[in-house]
Design an enzyme around this catalytic site. Structure first.
Site, PDB file in Angstrom:
ATOM      1  N   LEU A  45       0.865  -1.183   0.000  1.00  0.00           N
ATOM      2  CA  LEU A  45       0.000   0.000   0.000  1.00  0.00           C
ATOM      3  C   LEU A  45       0.899   1.229   0.000  1.00  0.00           C
ATOM      4  O   LEU A  45       1.914   1.267   0.701  1.00  0.00           O
ATOM      5  CB  LEU A  45      -0.881   0.023   1.255  1.00  0.00           C
ATOM      6  CG  LEU A  45      -2.237  -0.674   1.217  1.00  0.00           C
ATOM      7  CD1 LEU A  45      -2.902  -0.566   2.585  1.00  0.00           C
ATOM      8  CD2 LEU A  45      -3.147  -0.100   0.148  1.00  0.00           C
ATOM      9  N   ASP A  46       0.542   2.239  -0.796  1.00  0.00           N
ATOM     10  CA  ASP A  46       1.296   3.494  -0.787  1.00  0.00           C
ATOM     11  C   ASP A  46       1.335   4.049   0.635  1.00  0.00           C
ATOM     12  O   ASP A  46       0.397   3.832   1.420  1.00  0.00           O
ATOM     13  CB  ASP A  46       0.640   4.524  -1.700  1.00  0.00           C
ATOM     14  CG  ASP A  46       0.769   4.161  -3.176  1.00  0.00           C
ATOM     15  OD1 ASP A  46       1.676   3.380  -3.520  1.00  0.00           O
ATOM     16  OD2 ASP A  46      -0.046   4.667  -3.980  1.00  0.00           O
ATOM     17  N   PRO A  47       2.400   4.787   0.987  1.00  0.00           N
ATOM     18  CA  PRO A  47       2.492   5.354   2.335  1.00  0.00           C
ATOM     19  C   PRO A  47       1.261   6.164   2.753  1.00  0.00           C
ATOM     20  O   PRO A  47       0.842   6.108   3.909  1.00  0.00           O
ATOM     21  CB  PRO A  47       3.738   6.242   2.257  1.00  0.00           C
ATOM     22  CG  PRO A  47       4.594   5.562   1.237  1.00  0.00           C
ATOM     23  CD  PRO A  47       3.625   5.043   0.201  1.00  0.00           C
ATOM     24  N   ALA A  49      -1.777   5.728   1.727  1.00  0.00           N
ATOM     25  CA  ALA A  49      -2.996   4.916   1.686  1.00  0.00           C
ATOM     26  C   ALA A  49      -3.243   4.242   3.037  1.00  0.00           C
ATOM     27  O   ALA A  49      -2.328   4.054   3.834  1.00  0.00           O
ATOM     28  CB  ALA A  49      -2.892   3.864   0.594  1.00  0.00           C
ATOM     29  N   ARG A 179      -3.984   5.163  -8.531  1.00  0.00           N
ATOM     30  CA  ARG A 179      -3.495   6.468  -8.984  1.00  0.00           C
ATOM     31  C   ARG A 179      -3.563   6.597 -10.506  1.00  0.00           C
ATOM     32  O   ARG A 179      -3.861   7.670 -11.039  1.00  0.00           O
ATOM     33  CB  ARG A 179      -2.059   6.684  -8.493  1.00  0.00           C
ATOM     34  CG  ARG A 179      -1.966   6.966  -7.002  1.00  0.00           C
ATOM     35  CD  ARG A 179      -0.518   7.167  -6.563  1.00  0.00           C
ATOM     36  NE  ARG A 179       0.239   5.923  -6.593  1.00  0.00           N
ATOM     37  CZ  ARG A 179       1.526   5.831  -6.931  1.00  0.00           C
ATOM     38  NH1 ARG A 179       2.185   6.927  -7.312  1.00  0.00           N
ATOM     39  NH2 ARG A 179       2.159   4.668  -6.904  1.00  0.00           N
TER      40      ARG A 179
END
Length: 297
Positions: A45-47, A49, A179
């Site tokens: 997961l993106d930071p 998110a 994204r």
């Protein structure tokens, strides 16, 4: 050779990752809190998110690929009117637009983002380009051009829209970048867009409602955390389960084909258990299973 320190803990723990924390940091903190020898996550997961981060411990790491390949559900918000370097709110704005889409326009555009689509990952992503991570190249100021890749989008729906923003839900397969969806949807609508908020609601069989808060991960909570461990086989619920005979289980544990009861399609991936628990993941071969991943429990 020195043995790797830590305890042999096997199973899955679901963490509700907060924003501002990397997926690797979550895994490292959990490994420390449980004093676990081995741990890994199923899908970064993106930071920025939040939501489901499924962490595999011990022998459960051998089942990670089955969660990585599973469908996942994301609840996300898109801000219209600006495209950024990272395709989310953390990046610099590179283009702006005064256009704002109507809900009906958004609904109509979503149809082109369902089913089998081709998607170009964000420049700031972990995709490798000539052996280098794309985000490393992008941070060094290099122009990153990534090839489009196929993505299965099971569902993409509009939850609400208020002019400047839209909240959507997407269910997709492996390798999907929310994204990129926001970026490409903004371009399709002519208004530009980027992700302003992202939450993974579920990943395969794991739901955010079952997640533990990152703040609760501590050595003082070790017993509490262990009580919330899910069994290794929780990752395999969509795969047929067959029972090994006593001799079959012995042979499988030695890496050889072993006799099982029950049936599946020839060559189908199955998981095998006996009275002691999971034995392996393998391929059914008409009364026997050829092991591919043997569990040392």
């Amino acid at each position: 050779m020195a043995r790797k320190k830590g305890r042999n803990i096997n199973g899955w723990l679901i963490v509700d990752k907060p924003a501002g924390v990397t997926s690797t940091s979550v895994v490292n903190k959990l490994r420390w809190a449980l004093d676990a020898k081995k741990a890994g996550h199923a899908g970064t997961l993106d930071p920025d998110a939040t939501g489901v981060l499924a962490v595999a411990l011990g022998e459960a790491t051998k089942t990670v690929s089955y969660i990585t390949d599973a469908l996942k559900c994301y609840d996300f918000t898109v801000n219209w009117g600006a495209e950024t370097t990272t395709d989310d709110a953390s990046g610099e704005v590179i283009r702006r637009s005064d256009i704002r889409p109507e809900p009906a326009q958004i609904e109509a555009a979503l149809a082109g983002f369902r089913g089998e689509i081709m998607q170009v990952p964000p420049a700031y992503s972990a995709v490798k380009l000539d052996g280098e991570r794309a985000y490393d190249l992008a941070r060094e100021g290099e122009e990153v051009e990534l090839a489009a890749r196929p993505l299965w989008v099971e569902g993409l729906s509009l939850i609400e829209a208020d002019g400047d923003t839209a909240r959507l839900e997407m269910v997709c397969g492996k390798g999907g970048y929310v994204r990129s969806i926001a970026r490409d949807l903004g371009r399709e609508l002519g208004c530009l867009g980027h992700v302003a908020g992202l939450r993974r609601v579920w990943s395969g069989p794991f739901d955010v409602e079952d997640g533990v808060a990152f703040e609760r991960i501590d050595r003082e909570a070790q017993v509490w955390l262990e009580e919330r461990l899910l069994p290794l086989e929780a990752a395999l619920e969509d795969m047929p389960m067959l029972r090994a005979t006593p001799d079959g289980a012995r042979r499988i544990r030695n890496g050889n084909p072993g006799e099982v009861t029950g049936t599946a399609e020839w060559g189908q991936a199955v998981w095998v258990s006996d009275a002691e628990g999971p034995v392996c993941i393998g391929r059914y071969q008409g009364g026997t299973v050829q092991p591919e991943r043997v569990f040392n429990l």
